[in-house]
Design a protein around this motif. Structure first.
Motif, PDB file in Angstrom:
ATOM      1  N   ILE A   2       5.448  29.809 -17.072  1.00 22.17           N
ATOM      2  CA  ILE A   2       4.066  30.256 -17.186  1.00 22.17           C
ATOM      3  C   ILE A   2       3.110  29.279 -16.518  1.00 22.17           C
ATOM      4  CG2 ILE A   2       3.375  29.143 -19.335  1.00 22.17           C
ATOM      5  CD1 ILE A   2       2.852  32.830 -18.334  1.00 22.17           C
ATOM      6  N   THR A   3       3.508  28.023 -16.448  1.00 23.41           N
ATOM      7  CA  THR A   3       2.669  27.031 -15.758  1.00 23.41           C
ATOM      8  C   THR A   3       2.503  27.398 -14.293  1.00 23.41           C
ATOM      9  OG1 THR A   3       3.384  25.289 -17.269  1.00 23.41           O
ATOM     10  CG2 THR A   3       2.478  24.591 -15.169  1.00 23.41           C
ATOM     11  N   GLU A   4       3.521  27.990 -13.715  1.00 24.82           N
ATOM     12  CA  GLU A   4       3.463  28.373 -12.306  1.00 24.82           C
ATOM     13  C   GLU A   4       2.815  29.736 -12.102  1.00 24.82           C
ATOM     14  OE1 GLU A   4       7.458  28.283 -10.993  1.00 24.82           O
ATOM     15  OE2 GLU A   4       7.675  26.095 -11.225  1.00 24.82           O
ATOM     16  N   GLN A   5       2.756  30.551 -13.161  1.00 24.57           N
ATOM     17  CA  GLN A   5       2.294  31.932 -12.988  1.00 24.57           C
ATOM     18  C   GLN A   5       0.866  32.177 -13.471  1.00 24.57           C
ATOM     19  OE1 GLN A   5       5.242  34.205 -15.129  1.00 24.57           O
ATOM     20  NE2 GLN A   5       6.732  34.126 -13.438  1.00 24.57           N
ATOM     21  N   ASP A   6       0.382  31.377 -14.395  1.00 29.52           N
ATOM     22  CA  ASP A   6      -0.916  31.670 -15.004  1.00 29.52           C
ATOM     23  C   ASP A   6      -2.055  31.048 -14.183  1.00 29.52           C
ATOM     24  OD1 ASP A   6      -2.349  32.723 -17.503  1.00 29.52           O
ATOM     25  OD2 ASP A   6      -3.066  30.647 -17.388  1.00 29.52           O
ATOM     26  N   ASP A   7      -2.980  31.860 -13.754  1.00 32.11           N
ATOM     27  CA  ASP A   7      -4.078  31.386 -12.904  1.00 32.11           C
ATOM     28  C   ASP A   7      -4.954  30.373 -13.634  1.00 32.11           C
ATOM     29  OD1 ASP A   7      -3.174  33.028 -10.894  1.00 32.11           O
ATOM     30  OD2 ASP A   7      -4.565  34.665 -11.365  1.00 32.11           O
ATOM     31  N   ARG A   8      -5.212  30.605 -14.900  1.00 35.18           N
ATOM     32  CA  ARG A   8      -6.070  29.701 -15.679  1.00 35.18           C
ATOM     33  C   ARG A   8      -5.440  28.316 -15.788  1.00 35.18           C
ATOM     34  NH1 ARG A   8     -10.839  27.658 -16.912  1.00 35.18           N
ATOM     35  NH2 ARG A   8     -11.040  27.046 -19.124  1.00 35.18           N
ATOM     36  N   LEU A   9      -4.148  28.258 -16.028  1.00 32.45           N
ATOM     37  CA  LEU A   9      -3.472  26.961 -16.119  1.00 32.45           C
ATOM     38  C   LEU A   9      -3.510  26.234 -14.782  1.00 32.45           C
ATOM     39  CD1 LEU A   9      -0.318  27.797 -18.304  1.00 32.45           C
ATOM     40  CD2 LEU A   9      -2.386  26.567 -18.994  1.00 32.45           C
ATOM     41  N   GLN A  10      -3.327  26.946 -13.697  1.00 31.57           N
ATOM     42  CA  GLN A  10      -3.353  26.307 -12.382  1.00 31.57           C
ATOM     43  C   GLN A  10      -4.756  25.773 -12.078  1.00 31.57           C
ATOM     44  OE1 GLN A  10      -1.708  28.836  -9.353  1.00 31.57           O
ATOM     45  NE2 GLN A  10       0.258  29.040 -10.402  1.00 31.57           N
ATOM     46  N   GLU A  11      -5.765  26.534 -12.459  1.00 33.00           N
ATOM     47  CA  GLU A  11      -7.145  26.090 -12.248  1.00 33.00           C
ATOM     48  C   GLU A  11      -7.428  24.796 -13.017  1.00 33.00           C
ATOM     49  OE1 GLU A  11     -10.016  28.753 -13.850  1.00 33.00           O
ATOM     50  OE2 GLU A  11     -11.610  27.255 -13.773  1.00 33.00           O
ATOM     51  N   ARG A  39     -11.404  14.574 -17.691  1.00 33.76           N
ATOM     52  CA  ARG A  39      -9.978  14.927 -17.650  1.00 33.76           C
ATOM     53  C   ARG A  39      -9.424  15.155 -19.064  1.00 33.76           C
ATOM     54  NH1 ARG A  39      -7.878  10.510 -15.577  1.00 33.76           N
ATOM     55  NH2 ARG A  39      -8.561  11.138 -13.493  1.00 33.76           N
ATOM     56  N   PHE A  40      -9.903  14.341 -20.019  1.00 36.63           N
ATOM     57  CA  PHE A  40      -9.442  14.504 -21.408  1.00 36.63           C
ATOM     58  C   PHE A  40      -9.808  15.889 -21.941  1.00 36.63           C
ATOM     59  CE2 PHE A  40     -10.442  14.326 -25.972  1.00 36.63           C
ATOM     60  CZ  PHE A  40      -9.203  13.940 -26.462  1.00 36.63           C
ATOM     61  N   LEU A  41     -11.032  16.326 -21.680  1.00 33.58           N
ATOM     62  CA  LEU A  41     -11.455  17.648 -22.154  1.00 33.58           C
ATOM     63  C   LEU A  41     -10.655  18.762 -21.481  1.00 33.58           C
ATOM     64  CD1 LEU A  41     -15.334  17.142 -22.222  1.00 33.58           C
ATOM     65  CD2 LEU A  41     -13.754  17.157 -24.170  1.00 33.58           C
ATOM     66  N   LEU A  42     -10.393  18.582 -20.181  1.00 28.29           N
ATOM     67  CA  LEU A  42      -9.614  19.584 -19.453  1.00 28.29           C
ATOM     68  C   LEU A  42      -8.172  19.645 -19.958  1.00 28.29           C
ATOM     69  CD1 LEU A  42     -10.980  18.900 -15.867  1.00 28.29           C
ATOM     70  CD2 LEU A  42     -11.370  20.970 -17.236  1.00 28.29           C
ATOM     71  N   GLU A  43      -7.631  18.468 -20.340  1.00 32.97           N
ATOM     72  CA  GLU A  43      -6.269  18.447 -20.900  1.00 32.97           C
ATOM     73  C   GLU A  43      -6.219  19.213 -22.219  1.00 32.97           C
ATOM     74  OE1 GLU A  43      -4.829  14.104 -19.106  1.00 32.97           O
ATOM     75  OE2 GLU A  43      -5.465  14.291 -21.213  1.00 32.97           O
ATOM     76  N   LYS A  44      -7.282  19.062 -23.017  1.00 28.79           N
ATOM     77  CA  LYS A  44      -7.336  19.817 -24.270  1.00 28.79           C
ATOM     78  C   LYS A  44      -7.410  21.325 -24.006  1.00 28.79           C
ATOM     79  CE  LYS A  44      -7.829  18.101 -27.863  1.00 28.79           C
ATOM     80  NZ  LYS A  44      -6.837  17.668 -28.867  1.00 28.79           N
ATOM     81  N   GLN A  45      -8.198  21.712 -23.009  1.00 21.52           N
ATOM     82  CA  GLN A  45      -8.298  23.130 -22.657  1.00 21.52           C
ATOM     83  C   GLN A  45      -6.946  23.654 -22.146  1.00 21.52           C
ATOM     84  OE1 GLN A  45     -11.654  23.992 -20.057  1.00 21.52           O
ATOM     85  NE2 GLN A  45     -12.930  22.478 -21.109  1.00 21.52           N
ATOM     86  N   TYR A  46      -6.259  22.810 -21.381  1.00 25.49           N
ATOM     87  CA  TYR A  46      -4.948  23.189 -20.839  1.00 25.49           C
ATOM     88  C   TYR A  46      -3.953  23.430 -21.990  1.00 25.49           C
ATOM     89  CZ  TYR A  46      -0.758  22.994 -17.916  1.00 25.49           C
ATOM     90  OH  TYR A  46       0.419  23.280 -17.288  1.00 25.49           O
ATOM     91  N   GLU A  47      -3.937  22.491 -22.940  1.00 23.25           N
ATOM     92  CA  GLU A  47      -3.010  22.616 -24.057  1.00 23.25           C
ATOM     93  C   GLU A  47      -3.344  23.855 -24.902  1.00 23.25           C
ATOM     94  OE1 GLU A  47       0.112  22.043 -26.530  1.00 23.25           O
ATOM     95  OE2 GLU A  47      -0.324  21.112 -24.576  1.00 23.25           O
ATOM     96  N   LYS A  48      -4.650  24.115 -25.090  1.00 32.66           N
ATOM     97  CA  LYS A  48      -5.047  25.293 -25.858  1.00 32.66           C
ATOM     98  C   LYS A  48      -4.574  26.569 -25.180  1.00 32.66           C
ATOM     99  CE  LYS A  48      -9.098  27.737 -27.675  1.00 32.66           C
ATOM    100  NZ  LYS A  48     -10.598  27.774 -27.737  1.00 32.66           N
ATOM    101  N   ARG A  49      -4.707  26.607 -23.841  1.00 30.90           N
ATOM    102  CA  ARG A  49      -4.255  27.789 -23.103  1.00 30.90           C
ATOM    103  C   ARG A  49      -2.732  27.978 -23.229  1.00 30.90           C
ATOM    104  NH1 ARG A  49      -5.081  32.857 -21.634  1.00 30.90           N
ATOM    105  NH2 ARG A  49      -4.149  33.380 -19.613  1.00 30.90           N
ATOM    106  N   ILE A  50      -2.012  26.863 -23.162  1.00 26.65           N
ATOM    107  CA  ILE A  50      -0.557  26.936 -23.341  1.00 26.65           C
ATOM    108  C   ILE A  50      -0.209  27.514 -24.709  1.00 26.65           C
ATOM    109  CG2 ILE A  50       1.489  25.500 -23.797  1.00 26.65           C
ATOM    110  CD1 ILE A  50       1.213  25.784 -20.903  1.00 26.65           C
ATOM    111  N   GLN A  51      -0.884  27.025 -25.742  1.00 26.77           N
ATOM    112  CA  GLN A  51      -0.598  27.497 -27.105  1.00 26.77           C
ATOM    113  C   GLN A  51      -0.926  28.985 -27.255  1.00 26.77           C
ATOM    114  OE1 GLN A  51       1.114  25.770 -29.262  1.00 26.77           O
ATOM    115  NE2 GLN A  51       1.141  24.070 -27.786  1.00 26.77           N
ATOM    116  N   GLU A  52      -2.024  29.414 -26.628  1.00 27.51           N
ATOM    117  CA  GLU A  52      -2.381  30.842 -26.683  1.00 27.51           C
ATOM    118  C   GLU A  52      -1.295  31.703 -26.037  1.00 27.51           C
ATOM    119  OE1 GLU A  52      -7.279  30.392 -26.439  1.00 27.51           O
ATOM    120  OE2 GLU A  52      -6.111  30.904 -24.640  1.00 27.51           O
TER     121      GLU A  52
END
Length: 284
Positions: free
Chosen positions: A155-164, A177-190
């Protein structure tokens, strides 16, 4: 062991009652259709090696042993041993008589064989009808386990939001970067939660056509099957299903279509007596 049973009528005592001896006690394992076999002999012994026998009334029978007390102790290992033996006797009865109606652990009637005969007569109509309705059907237990690592890689390779979010992290300062990492992790969990829901729905949809009933169960393992998972696997769904024995192969085949997906494992046990689905005999 099952949690399905509840108290019976006033003639019955249970382990939760007290430690007083019982008078001419009869410990009940299950009730069976005695017309389904030419023999009423079971090649097993019951709790504490007590001889097991069948008390029969007009085509239905109670599988029992004689006892002088209820089975109550604070020793968990002792309780487990008793419960396992209880289940082994029910399994032996299944081999002889077909699908039984299992009783809960420590179901005891006082008053000797006559009391059991009276109890069978009192509940004859319901017991007879239930034995007929469950005949040829068994309980199977299905646990859906999932190792999310392959999904996360994909999903890391397929999801546009994660790539962004990945690209923005590379260009951001430490705080951003810390805030973006939190957003990234939240998207992964979703996405993982969406996948869990999808896997559970796929399994339910696949097996529904070949089962008669389905009940979702608690995640804790039982004495009667092994549902422990490795550290990499999480339990997505655990269900008990009631199915005709003729559909056992079809049920397994449908589970194969789910387990073909990366990271998915299915644990399939049975046939068991219908612990989850059998009625509480005698309960009002």
């Amino acid at each position: 062991m099952t949690d399905h049973s509840q108290s019976l009528d006033d003639a019955q005592t249970t382990a939760a009652d007290d430690e007083q001896p019982v008078q001419q006690g009869r410990y009940l394992y299950c009730v069976v259709d005695t017309t389904a076999s030419d023999t009423e002999t079971l090649s097993t012994t019951g709790i504490d090696e007590n001889p097991v026998y069948v008390i029969e009334t007009d085509g239905i029978g109670a599988v029992v042993h004689d006892c002088e007390t209820v089975y109550k102790t604070d020793d968990l290992d002792q309780v487990k041993q008793w419960v396992v033996t209880h289940q082994q006797v029910v399994d032996a009865a299944s081999d002889v008589f077909g699908t039984p109606l299992p009783m809960r652990f420590d179901t005891v009637l006082e008053g000797g064989d006559a009391s059991v005969e009276d109890w069978l007569a009192e509940h004859y109509e319901n017991i007879h009808d239930d034995l007929q309705s469950f005949a040829g059907m068994w309980e199977y237990r299905i646990t859906l386990l999932w190792d999310s690592s392959p999904f996360e890689d994909r999903i890391t390779e397929q999801d546009d939001r994660l790539q962004e979010l990945q690209q923005r992290q590379q260009q951001a300062g430490a705080g951003k970067r810390f805030l973006l990492e939190k957003q990234y992790e939240k998207r992964i969990q979703e996405l993982k939660q969406d996948q869990r829901t999808d896997l559970a729905e796929q399994l339910t949809e696949a097996i529904t056509p070949v089962v008669n009933d389905l009940a979702e169960q608690e995640s804790r393992p039982t004495l009667s099957d092994d549902t422990h998972s490795s550290a990499e696997q999480e339990q997505i769904l655990r269900v008990a299903v009631l199915a005709d024995e003729d559909n056992e192969t079809a049920l397994g085949d449908r589970l194969d279509t789910i387990v073909e997906q990366d990271g998915v494992e299915i644990r399939f046990t049975g046939p068991w007596p219908p612990y989850t689905f059998a009625p509480d005999i005698g309960a009002e």
